[in-house]
Design an enzyme around this catalytic site. Structure first.
Site, mmCIF file in Angstrom:
data_model
loop_
_atom_site.group_PDB
_atom_site.id
_atom_site.type_symbol
_atom_site.label_atom_id
_atom_site.label_comp_id
_atom_site.label_asym_id
_atom_site.label_seq_id
_atom_site.Cartn_x
_atom_site.Cartn_y
_atom_site.Cartn_z
ATOM 1 N N ALA A 116 -7.851 -4.834 7.166
ATOM 2 C CA ALA A 116 -9.415 -4.774 7.423
ATOM 3 C C ALA A 116 -9.470 -5.685 8.800
ATOM 4 O O ALA A 116 -10.164 -5.240 9.851
ATOM 5 C CB ALA A 116 -10.537 -4.905 6.475
ATOM 6 N N CYS A 149 0.905 -1.292 0.181
ATOM 7 C CA CYS A 149 -0.050 -0.052 -0.036
ATOM 8 C C CYS A 149 0.775 1.340 0.097
ATOM 9 O O CYS A 149 0.242 2.545 -0.326
ATOM 10 C CB CYS A 149 -1.000 0.123 1.165
ATOM 11 S SG CYS A 149 -0.065 -0.011 2.860
ATOM 12 N N GLY A 163 -9.795 -7.495 4.114
ATOM 13 C CA GLY A 163 -8.542 -8.011 3.749
ATOM 14 C C GLY A 163 -7.977 -8.030 5.163
ATOM 15 O O GLY A 163 -8.275 -7.932 6.375
ATOM 16 N N PRO A 195 5.151 -5.576 11.312
ATOM 17 C CA PRO A 195 5.454 -6.881 10.589
ATOM 18 C C PRO A 195 4.978 -7.481 9.253
ATOM 19 O O PRO A 195 5.640 -8.466 8.986
ATOM 20 C CB PRO A 195 4.985 -7.971 11.809
ATOM 21 C CG PRO A 195 3.543 -7.230 11.971
ATOM 22 C CD PRO A 195 4.062 -5.870 11.895
ATOM 23 N N GLN A 196 4.135 -6.742 8.702
ATOM 24 C CA GLN A 196 3.693 -7.245 7.411
ATOM 25 C C GLN A 196 4.698 -7.450 6.169
ATOM 26 O O GLN A 196 4.591 -8.210 5.285
ATOM 27 C CB GLN A 196 2.473 -6.387 6.969
ATOM 28 C CG GLN A 196 1.171 -6.529 7.834
ATOM 29 C CD GLN A 196 1.085 -5.677 9.144
ATOM 30 O OE1 GLN A 196 2.256 -4.732 9.326
ATOM 31 N NE2 GLN A 196 0.307 -5.904 10.101
ATOM 32 N N HIS A 222 19.370 -0.817 0.879
ATOM 33 C CA HIS A 222 18.014 -0.486 0.905
ATOM 34 C C HIS A 222 17.038 -1.470 1.032
ATOM 35 O O HIS A 222 16.165 -1.559 1.788
ATOM 36 C CB HIS A 222 17.571 0.293 -0.377
ATOM 37 C CG HIS A 222 16.114 0.947 -0.612
ATOM 38 N ND1 HIS A 222 15.504 1.756 0.170
ATOM 39 C CD2 HIS A 222 15.206 0.284 -1.313
ATOM 40 C CE1 HIS A 222 14.485 2.042 -0.167
ATOM 41 N NE2 HIS A 222 14.209 0.917 -0.866
#
Length: 533
Positions: A209, A48, A206, A130-131, A114
């Site tokens: 959410a 995102c 998702g 953590p995602q 990077h």
């Protein structure tokens, strides 16, 4: 390795959403990237808050005749720059000219660093979330399935996963609630102080959410869930004790809610200006707070102009994120130190690995000379020796080769970071006629080299048919298992001066010298019109 892309640090959300790409379209983008003559391998990380391409330049030999001379440093640098421009061109073609001025880029060791920072969640909008590790693993798997990930880039991305895990194990950077969803709920708390007694509407079901739903219910809010899939909405509502609503009742749900959190994967606005205008009228003056954590955005930004309607998107969460970072600043500094250490160690391994063709060639040349002399003696004065004695002589040749070359090999590796390494390698190959010697390099190595060369990158078998060697391991076997050298400080002279200078008329350095002769990465990125990451 090269990196080109944009994130919340280099581009506002209206630019980022131009490059937003779902999982189902990633194979198409990977195919477009690797169809470019300059690009050999590619991985795309799309979240995102970022769309980034990690790639490697196509190997010089891929476009050369079998007996063509190796690439010079200038050619090697040109290949990397071509790859950098090629990736940028594909992304601009995808997102339009509006993204051009927001793309960041790096090559070589800075691109690796990077990538490691991204995997460690140090480059995330919410540092410590953590995602990102799961998202990077998914990007690797998609590239593997698309056959755009081989051993060269594969080693870097799999090492990045290990770096991310190490940071999470050795620091407390991920302590507490650290995610975009948690920051959105913190904002809701700031608005209402106490969410108990208020109604929250979740649009989408998702991963983000789901995380937001648990936090909202825990805070005491009544939860409504709307999703295009009624089954998914019902399952999430059942899991957290919320109320599912059909998609057709979205507008009615907005009327009933005090706060709306939207995080779908829709390519167009879910909450349009007209829908919110009608809902506002039905609310009879009650304020409506909208939090849009989707990219592309779910809510038309024009709704912010309506009275008593307050819209926040992911870029508006920055201030809250900055406040949450104050308590984790020390952990972030520890994580940065780990990333730097890992990046330097990986670069040292890469540089030393580039020297292996010369080490192997030197060994092959030396062994062939010793073996030829033994054969000459066995055909003359020693022709009376039996099989056992002849085998003993063969063992002696191998032992002599190992002992004779151990010190030169060790010192050559120690020179990997020296800006004069190209000259040293060039002189060595010239003095021992390594390029011109007709020797079988594979035969000069200890048994088991073929298996080592075919070994897949860390984390699994790579799908590319190309033969990707692990030359450092092979050379270690060849010289009797010399221990790896510890990573040291980066050679600043190499950074400052870029391509190693050559005297007029000098023979072009070997291919592995070209690998080491990389121009200043920041200057190369600026020349391509790219920002710092």
């Amino acid at each position: 390795m090269i990196f080109v892309g944009l994130s919340h640090k280099t581009a506002p959300i209206e630019v980022r959403e131009r490059l937003a790409i779902g999982r189902e379209r990633l194979p198409e983008l990977l195919a477009r990237l690797t169809a470019q003559p300059a690009i050999g391998e590619a991985v795309v990380l799309s979240t995102c808050n970022r769309v980034e391409v990690y790639a490697s330049a196509r190997a010089p030999g891929a476009a050369r005749a079998g007996s063509a001379p190796p690439a010079s440093p200038d050619e090697e640098l040109s290949l990397q720059n071509e790859a950098l421009h090629a990736v940028a061109a594909v992304l601009v073609g995808m997102g339009g000219d509006a993204v051009r001025g927001h793309l960041a880029g790096r090559l070589g060791g800075e691109a690796v660093r990077h990538l490691f920072r991204v995997a460690a969640s140090l480059d995330s909008m919410v540092v410590g979330e953590p995602q990102i590790l799961g998202q990077l693993k998914e990007a690797i798997e998609i590239a593997r399935e698309a056959r755009t990930l081989g051993g060269k880039l594969g080693r870097a991305v799999h090492r990045a996963i290990k770096v991310g895990k190490r940071v999470r194990t050795e620091t407390a950077i991920g302590a507490g609630q650290v995610s975009v969803s948690s920051v959105a709920i913190d904002l809701a708390r700031q608005i209402f102080a106490d969410l108990a007694g208020h109604t929250a509407l979740l649009v989408g079901a998702g991963e983000m959410a789901e995380a937001a739903s648990k936090l909202l219910v825990r805070a005491g809010a009544r939860l409504l869930v709307v999703n295009r899939s009624p089954e998914r909405a019902a399952a999430l509502a059942r899991e957290v004790g919320g109320e599912p609503r059909p998609w057709a009742d979205l507008e009615r749900a907005v009327v009933d809610a005090d706060i709306v959190v939207s995080s779908t994967s829709s390519p167009t606005y879910v909450l349009t200006l007209d829908l919110v205008r009608r809902a506002r009228k039905a609310r009879k003056g009650r304020s409506l707070f909208l939090i849009d954590i989707a990219v592309p955005r779910d809510i038309d930004p024009a709704v912010n102009k309506l009275d008593n309607v307050y819209l926040y998107d992911v870029d508006d969460l920055t201030q809250i994120v900055a406040q949450s970072m104050e308590g984790r600043a020390a952990e972030a500094a520890r994580a940065e130190a780990i990333v730097l250490e890992e990046a330097q160690a990986f670069e040292a391994w890469t540089l030393e690995r580039a020297l292996t063709p010369t080490i192997v060639g030197l060994r092959a040349r030396t062994r062939s000379i010793l073996a030829a002399e033994v054969e000459r003696s066995l055909a003359g004065k020693l022709r009376h020796l039996g099989p056992a004695e002849r085998q003993a002589l063969a063992v002696m040749v191998d032992a002599a080769t190992n002992k004779l070359l151990h010190v030169p090999t060790t010192r050559l590796r120690a020179l990997a970071r020296d800006p004069r390494v190209a000259d040293h390698v060039d002189s060595l190959r010239e003095l021992f006629d390594i390029d011109g010697a007709r020797v079988d390099a594979d035969a000069a190595l200890a048994p088991g080299l073929a298996e080592a060369e075919r070994a897949p990158a860390e984390g699994g078998r790579t799908p590319l048919p190309a033969r990707e060697a692990e030359p450092r391991a092979a050379a270690d076997r060849a010289e009797g298992g010399a221990p790896p050298r510890q990573a040291g400080p980066r050679a600043s002279a190499a950074e400052d001066h870029g391509v190693y200078a050559r005297q007029p008329g000098a023979r072009a350095p070997s291919a592995e010298a070209g690998v080491l002769a990389v121009a200043n990465p920041a200057a190369a990125a600026r020349a391509a019109g790219l920002k710092e990451a």
